[in-house]
Design an enzyme around this catalytic site. Structure first.
Site, PDB file in Angstrom:
ATOM      1  CG  HIS A   1      -1.716   1.239   1.393  1.00 52.45           C
ATOM      2  ND1 HIS A   1      -3.021   1.358   0.967  1.00 52.45           N
ATOM      3  CD2 HIS A   1      -1.393   2.453   1.944  1.00 52.45           C
ATOM      4  CE1 HIS A   1      -3.470   2.569   1.237  1.00 52.45           C
ATOM      5  NE2 HIS A   1      -2.503   3.257   1.836  1.00 52.45           N
ATOM      6  CD  GLU A   2       1.920   3.530   3.602  1.00 52.79           C
ATOM      7  OE1 GLU A   2       2.241   4.614   3.067  1.00 52.79           O
ATOM      8  OE2 GLU A   2       0.849   3.377   4.231  1.00 52.79           O
TER       9      GLU A   2
ATOM     10  CG  HIS B   1       0.677   6.321  -0.649  1.00 55.74           C
ATOM     11  ND1 HIS B   1      -0.418   6.862  -1.274  1.00 55.74           N
ATOM     12  CD2 HIS B   1       0.196   5.677   0.449  1.00 55.74           C
ATOM     13  CE1 HIS B   1      -1.514   6.565  -0.593  1.00 55.74           C
ATOM     14  NE2 HIS B   1      -1.164   5.842   0.456  1.00 55.74           N
TER      15      HIS B   1
END
Length: 444
Positions: A24-25, A28
């Protein structure tokens, strides 16, 4: 062995949660670096740093509290305007906090950061960065779902008979079907036509039927009409005549489960009915079926989010009463791990099916992470997206009116709401963890 399998299941889920958060990170991190934003930290977890290493200008590490992660980018807040003072007529505490956050963000800037700050990017690029995390969870869930539907199949109602009710009451109410008949009860149409559990219906109304949707649709349309039916039993083909009765019954979903309205009342329909149920089997599907399955799961997760306060209240009441947890209600990471352990320990279930259940849990976890992060509240990703949308609207409106560009939206103004939301999220996490330890959800 049961304990060992349970521990293995929990460990698998712990690793899956960590990997899901890490990816998920990454969702980003990658677009931020592609857009040349200086990223100072990529961290899994919160609190004290347990391990870290620096590569280039970014520190990568793991922190003590494994309840999420973050990517720290330079210039996420606009600098304080010259001469800005804290107003005495407003909440000075929060204004001071926002002003200090802006000053801290400004203090991190260097001469090399000109044009490399997050806030200097166009709104569409900022939104890509913030949506990258949820998108990564969507990709993970889609890949896992595709593996499941093509390798293990999807639980699908078939034309094979699971159960046949012997009779119906005089009211011909489908909800009043009986396994044993009284002398004054009429046999159900299915029983009267000779259908028995294990039979496979091949034709109805002289039309070949290959799935339950075709068969059930034809049955509903032939109420009070004698109809030819053909089925197979132990390799023998049997032909008969059946007359579906017109009856009121609860609407059923594709898995033969009753459908309720928003108030919890059963939805009723008048249809042809014969008194049999379909056998559910795992049927392998093409990879394209993954989109539909995942869409249903996303829709269901959004539905849970809309009633989350009520579900949390129900969970709190269960903790102080003799009630049982709702198996469809929210659980914490502890609950997910416990369910995974129970799934792995079911020795009466084939190991392939247990593996499929664990994969399904991981897919569901990523759907939950995606949907939850899209809630338009800070500090969640959706809150940053909402801030970007408001900035675009504000700038567009100013341009239409011939006014000066108002500049980037100061998301620091939302700090009071952020603190409230963070407190609520923390309280929710504590409540669910306690509930999962004291009164866990029972699935098996």
């Amino acid at each position: 062995m049961t304990i060992v399998l349970a521990v293995v299941g929990i460990l698998i889920m712990v690793v899956a949660i960590a990997v899901s958060i890490a990816l998920h990170e990454v969702g980003h991190l990658v677009p931020a670096k592609l857009f040349n934003v200086r990223v100072t930290q990529y961290m899994i977890g919160f609190g004290k740093t347990l391990w870290s290493t620096k590569k280039g200008e970014t520190e990568y590490g793991v922190k003590a509290i494994p309840l999420g992660g973050y990517v720290s980018m330079i210039g996420m807040l606009p600098p304080n305007k010259p001469g800005r003072k804290v107003s005495k007529s407003r909440q000075r505490y929060f204004q001071t906090m926002a002003q200090q956050a802006r000053e801290d963000a400004t203090a991190e800037l260097t001469e090399q950061d000109d044009g490399r700050t997050f806030i200097s990017l166009p709104v569409w690029k900022r939104m890509i960065i913030m949506l990258g995390g949820p998108f990564m969870n969507l990709v993970i869930a889609l890949v896992i779902t595709a593996i499941l539907v093509t390798s293990f199949g999807v639980a699908t109602p078939t034309t094979k008979v699971s159960d046949v009710f012997e009779c119906m009451t005089e009211t011909t109410d489908a909800t009043a079907l009986q396994a044993e008949c009284d002398t004054h009860d009429d046999p159900s149409p299915a029983w009267d036509a000779g259908l028995r559990p294990g039979d496979n219906v091949t034709h109805f109304h002289n039309q070949a039927v290959s799935d339950w949707d075709e068969l059930s649709g034809a049955i509903r349309e032939r109420a009070n009409t004698p109809t030819d039916i053909t089925f197979e039993r132990d390799g023998e083909t049997i032909s008969s005549t059946i007359t579906p009765v017109l009856t009121e019954r609860p609407k059923l979903d594709r898995f033969n489960q009753p459908i309720s309205d928003a108030s919890g009342n059963l939805e009723i329909e008048s249809v042809g009915f014969i008194g049999m149920s379909s056998q559910i089997e795992n049927v392998e599907q093409p990879v394209t079926a993954a989109f539909g399955v995942l869409g249903d799961q996303i829709s269901g997760t959004f539905s849970v989010i809309t009633v989350l306060p009520a579900k949390l209240w129900d969970t709190a009441k269960v903790l102080v009463t003799d009630g049982e947890r709702d198996p469809t209600g929210p659980v914490s990471v502890v609950g997910v791990g416990r369910i995974a352990g129970e799934a792995a320990a079911q020795q009466d279930i084939p190991i392939a099916d247990r593996g499929a259940m664990l994969l399904s849990l991981v897919a569901g976890l990523n759907v939950a992470l995606m949907v939850f992060n899209l809630i338009p509240l800070l500090p969640l990703d959706g809150g940053h997206v909402l801030g970007g949308l408001w900035e675009s609207i504000r700038r567009g409106w100013a341009k239409l009116r011939g006014k000066a560009d108002p500049g980037p939206f100061d998301i620091a103004k939302m700090f009071p709401l952020t603190i409230v939301v963070f407190g609520l999220l923390l309280s929710m996490g504590v409540l669910l963890i306690i509930a999962d330890l004291v009164k866990p959800v029972t699935v098996f």
